[in-house]
Design a protein around this motif. Structure first.
Motif, PDB file in Angstrom:
ATOM      1  N   ARG B  36     -12.023 -18.579 -14.699  1.00  0.00           N
ATOM      2  CA  ARG B  36     -10.896 -17.896 -15.330  1.00  0.00           C
ATOM      3  C   ARG B  36     -11.386 -17.301 -16.644  1.00  0.00           C
ATOM      4  NH1 ARG B  36      -6.037 -21.453 -16.056  1.00  0.00           N
ATOM      5  NH2 ARG B  36      -7.068 -22.240 -17.920  1.00  0.00           N
ATOM      6  N   GLU B  38     -10.125 -15.248 -20.096  1.00  0.00           N
ATOM      7  CA  GLU B  38      -9.021 -14.815 -20.943  1.00  0.00           C
ATOM      8  C   GLU B  38      -9.519 -13.684 -21.834  1.00  0.00           C
ATOM      9  OE1 GLU B  38      -6.838 -17.993 -22.726  1.00  0.00           O
ATOM     10  OE2 GLU B  38      -7.223 -19.342 -21.047  1.00  0.00           O
ATOM     11  N   THR B  84      -2.041 -17.428 -17.214  1.00  0.00           N
ATOM     12  CA  THR B  84      -2.343 -16.004 -17.331  1.00  0.00           C
ATOM     13  C   THR B  84      -3.823 -15.801 -17.615  1.00  0.00           C
ATOM     14  OG1 THR B  84      -0.125 -15.392 -18.046  1.00  0.00           O
ATOM     15  CG2 THR B  84      -1.927 -13.936 -18.718  1.00  0.00           C
ATOM     16  N   GLY B  85      -4.425 -14.848 -16.893  1.00  0.00           N
ATOM     17  CA  GLY B  85      -5.836 -14.552 -17.107  1.00  0.00           C
ATOM     18  C   GLY B  85      -6.422 -13.804 -15.935  1.00  0.00           C
TER      19      GLY B  85
END
Lengths: 116, 111
Positions: B36, B38, B84-85
């Motif tokens: 992941r 960001e 979120t990402g």
């Protein structure tokens, strides 16, 4: 804290002006890599190093050089940058599972390079 | 180059919903990793799967490696804004340092 550091984080330069992006890791990993990340193309490996003084080309090595004189450091050198090298660059060091020899990458925070 | 295709490319959902992200290839891989990323940061490893059919769970995230080791999925239950990402899958071969990355799925979870 285990980490990979890169400097600078942001760089704007002009075509042809040599530059170096530094990378350092404190996890005593033998394997290190450089990637570039471009929209729609994902992460692509530029060069990698299996140990001190051992480096090899990745998928997109043209226009780049690397060196590995110390285990912890793996700088990326652009001898004559061009606009198509504008990108987001990541250094990574790898932890290796044994005995499967699976490489898990630990990435630095990235260097955003713009070449005008 | 061994292509890994991820779908969907973009996903925007409400907090609390479930979702699945897919990673497909025509190549067989020895391992499949999920990361992941960001904004402003490098990708962070979430999981590595190595056996065909393997399922791994990380809190609300469930990862599965396809039986033929050509595909993988990531399922998130009750998504949170912190999920979120950009989610990236990456295929690897035994003994090879090079990972082949997918182009990613950008997930936005709306509070």
């Amino acid at each position: 804290e285990a980490q990979v550091t890169q400097n600078p984080r942001y760089l704007i330069t002009v075509t042809g002006k040599k530059l170096t992006v530094t990378c350092s890791q404190n996890m005593n990993h033998e394997y290190m890599s450089w990637y570039r990340q471009d929209p729609g193309l994902g992460l692509r490996q530029i060069y990698y190093s299996m140990n001190v003084e051992v480096t090899d080309k990745g998928d997109v090595p043209e226009g780049y050089k690397v060196s590995r004189k110390e285990k912890r450091n793996f700088p990326l050198i652009l001898e004559s940058p061009s606009p198509n090298q504008t990108s987001l660059y990541f250094c990574a060091s790898s932890f290796i599972w044994s005995p499967e020899l699976i490489y898990e990458q630990y990435f630095g925070p990235g260097t955003r390079l713009t070449v005008t | 180059t061994q292509l890994l295709e991820q779908s969907p490319q973009f996903l925007s959902i409400q907090e609390g919903e479930n979702l699945t992200v897919y990673c497909n290839s025509s190549s067989v891989f020895s391992s499949l990793q999920w990361y992941r990323q960001e904004p402003g940061e490098g990708p962070v490893l979430l999981v590595t799967v190595v056996t065909g059919g393997e399922v791994k769970k990380l809190k609300r995230l469930t990862f599965q490696f396809g039986d033929a080791r050509k595909d993988s999925s990531l399922h998130i239950t009750a998504a949170q804004p912190g999920d979120t990402g950009l989610y990236l899958c990456a295929g690897g071969h035994t003994g090879a340092n090079n990972l082949f990355f997918g182009t990613g799925t950008r997930l936005t979870v709306i509070p």
